[in-house]
Design an enzyme around this catalytic site. Structure first.
Site, PDB file in Angstrom:
ATOM      1  N   LYS A  80      -4.106   1.172   0.066  1.00 60.06           N
ATOM      2  CA  LYS A  80      -5.263   0.945  -0.799  1.00 60.06           C
ATOM      3  C   LYS A  80      -6.181   2.166  -0.857  1.00 60.06           C
ATOM      4  CE  LYS A  80      -4.397  -3.634  -1.122  1.00 60.06           C
ATOM      5  NZ  LYS A  80      -3.254  -3.976  -0.270  1.00 60.06           N
TER       6      LYS A  80
HETATM    7  C1  LIG Z   1      -2.192  -4.882  -0.418  1.00 61.99           C
HETATM    8  C2  LIG Z   1      -1.010  -4.642   0.414  1.00 61.99           C
HETATM    9  C3  LIG Z   1       0.277  -4.960  -0.047  1.00 61.99           C
HETATM   10  C4  LIG Z   1       0.511  -5.634  -1.364  1.00 61.99           C
HETATM   11  O1  LIG Z   1       0.202  -4.798  -2.466  1.00 61.99           O
HETATM   12  P1  LIG Z   1      -0.048  -5.461  -3.902  1.00 61.99           P
HETATM   13  O2  LIG Z   1      -0.506  -4.328  -4.763  1.00 61.99           O
HETATM   14  O3  LIG Z   1      -1.137  -6.468  -3.697  1.00 61.99           O
HETATM   15  O4  LIG Z   1       1.210  -6.077  -4.342  1.00 61.99           O
HETATM   16  C5  LIG Z   1       1.348  -4.640   0.766  1.00 61.99           C
HETATM   17  N1  LIG Z   1       1.182  -4.082   1.966  1.00 61.99           N
HETATM   18  C6  LIG Z   1      -0.050  -3.768   2.444  1.00 61.99           C
HETATM   19  C7  LIG Z   1      -0.165  -3.162   3.796  1.00 61.99           C
HETATM   20  C8  LIG Z   1      -1.184  -4.028   1.679  1.00 61.99           C
HETATM   21  O5  LIG Z   1      -2.394  -3.711   2.157  1.00 61.99           O
END
Ligand SMILES: *Cc1c(COP(=O)(O)O)cnc(C)c1O
Length: 498
Positions: A112
């Site tokens: 993120k």
């Molecule tokens: C948010 C997240 C995901 C999922 O990603 P999306 O974009 O919501 O599909 C997978 N792994 C981790 C560690 C995350 O923080």
């Protein structure tokens, strides 16, 4: 400003890129998408000599037509600096025959960070482009990682405040510590009684509540979102699909033009949708492999065309993927329906009333052409993590272990030998307890010194962002019930009014 974006639920609602970034969500409940995605093209031949930041500038330029080149340069240069502990920003690691795209080298150790490091800059520039002189209040629902990354990104940014809601008991110990110890005078964090879907629904509802909006407006406050429903989150995620491809070409693992697969551990469908957009605008992609955990609603959907959330919500060891309502799927179906917004409006209403919908066979077939999906049980996730460690000494987090397991199932079932990039979405340090359990088949003593014990055991350097976190002051320690949230938001808006 060109009205470059429309709502998935109403093609007549059109806004500029800056407006889309500021609004987050369309007020009819739809998500913003480019009016004509097929008009956007990237020529990969032109990227071959470029680094991450340069590729990022080219892609942002295509999706943010009302931004000047200076605004894009300013945003990219400030986002991708020493905050990342790797100069390539998203390095690609070869492990055995597989490639792991490490997306967790930012400040909060999850993928993120890649988008949330730049979103605050995009928002500031959007505010200028729209001449908006209101205080912006960002509401964010998090399954654990978005919250901390958004808090760090927006911390002490002038003119913007942020509230994060996470499901009480639904995040890892380290994730919770990271959020509770958040500094910054414009940051608010609450645990809410409910799961991630409850948090996300609540935030969407507040967005679409005109009464609340008016009350906030009278305090000179406008709402926005840092979730992947915001195009300002989605667009920066397209970049690493291209940069990892270019890297494989440069390392002579593939020839320019070869199609490759990407395996993506998926929750809200944001990351993998960025992969779909990358393909649409010119990246040679064979399959996008959608890896789910036991909350496998997406796997069923990709196999059958029916999206059905009438099932139990399961708490797993990959909590950032514990989601039943994957918001960004709406965008995919919009694209695949040829931009049929009344169709999208209908199926989204069906989902609300009947808790399920089924897409047309033409859409189902298009999805099957490009996507492949399976899920990993808790046991399989643990053993795939352990296998990877035993074979190569490489430790991944539990989400990446889900992806690795599903990719192995893909290889076995399809015999496809195309080169594949596995998106590695978090540092193992964020999920110490589960990682330890996977490798040692027993629980780690979590009383104290968890991080140091883990680092010593596996000879891993402690990321500097986590050193001392266990001693830090907890600024945020409140649990709210969902019916109290609206009142709290209004209170905060009174405090921050411009
Ligand atoms: C948010 C997240 C995901 C999922 O990603 P999306 O974009 O919501 O599909 C997978 N792994 C981790 C560690 C995350 O923080």
């Amino acid at each position: 400003m060109t009205k470059f974006y429309v709502s998935t639920r109403n093609n007549n609602i059109d806004v500029s890129a800056s407006e889309a970034v500021l609004l987050g969500l369309s007020d009819d409940g739809g998500l913003f998408v480019p009016k004509d995605i097929n008009s956007i093209k990237i020529d990969i031949n032109e990227l071959i000599e470029l680094d991450y930041k340069e590729i990022c500038k080219i892609i942002l330029n295509k999706f943010l037509p009302d931004f000047t080149e200076e605004q894009i340069k300013y945003s990219v240069d400030n986002a991708y600096d020493e905050k990342f502990n790797h100069k390539e920003i998203t390095p690609l690691k070869k492990v055995g025959e597989d490639f792991f795209l490490e997306l967790f080298h930012g400040k909060t150790l999850a993928f993120k960070d890649v988008a949330l490091s730049i979103l605050p800059y995009l928002m500031k520039e959007s505010k200028e482009n729209c001449k908006l002189n209101k205080e912006i209040l960002i509401l964010t629902a998090t399954s654990g990682d978005t919250g901390k990354a958004a808090l760090e990104g927006f911390k002490d940014v002038e003119g913007i405040s942020i509230i994060v809601f996470y499901p009480e008991g639904g995040v890892s110990k380290i994730q919770e510590l990271q959020m509770k110890t958040q500094e910054g005078k414009n940051t608010y964090v609450y645990a809410i009684e409910g799961n991630f879907d409850d948090a996300q629904n609540m935030v969407k509802q507040i967005f679409n509540d005109n009464d609340v909006r008016e009350k906030l407006y009278s305090n000179n406050v406008a709402l926005s979102s840092a979730n992947s429903i915001n195009i300002g989150r989605l667009i920066p995620q397209i970049v690493y699909y291209f940069s990892s491809y270019i890297k494989l070409v440069k390392e002579k693992e593939i020839n320019l033009g070869d199609k490759i697969n990407y395996t993506v551990p998926t929750g809200n469908f944001g990351n993998i949708l960025a992969g779909y957009i990358a393909k649409t605008i010119g990246l040679p992609v064979n399959k996008l492999i959608c890896a789910a955990n036991e909350n496998n609603v997406l796997t069923d959907f990709i196999k059958t065309g029916e999206y059905n959330i009438q099932r139990d919500f399961i708490k797993t060891i990959s909590p950032s993927m514990d989601i039943l309502i994957s918001s960004n799927l709406e965008r995919l179906i919009y694209f695949m329906s040829g931009g049929n917004s009344s169709y999208i409006k209908n199926i989204m209403e069906e989902l609300k009333t009947n808790k399920k919908y089924k897409v047309d066979s033409s859409i189902k077939n298009q999805i099957k052409d490009l996507f492949w999906s399976d899920f990993s049980t808790e046991e399989e996730t643990l053993s795939s993590l352990k296998n990877l460690y035993q074979k190569y000494g490489y430790i991944v987090d539990t989400h990446t272990a889900v992806a690795y397991d599903v990719y192995n199932k893909y290889k076995e079932k399809t015999k496809d030998k195309s080169k594949t990039v596995i998106l590695s979405t978090a540092s193992p340090f964020k999920f110490i307890e589960s990682v330890y359990l996977a490798i040692e088949s027993k629980k780690i003593d979590t009383d104290k010194d968890l991080i140091r014990k883990f680092s010593k055991k596996y000879n891993l350097n402690i990321p500097k962002e986590l050193s001392n976190i266990e001693e830090k002051k907890k600024y945020h320690d409140e649990i709210l019930s969902i019916d109290k949230v609206e009142g709290r938001i209004i209170q905060i808006s009174e405090k921050i009014r411009g």
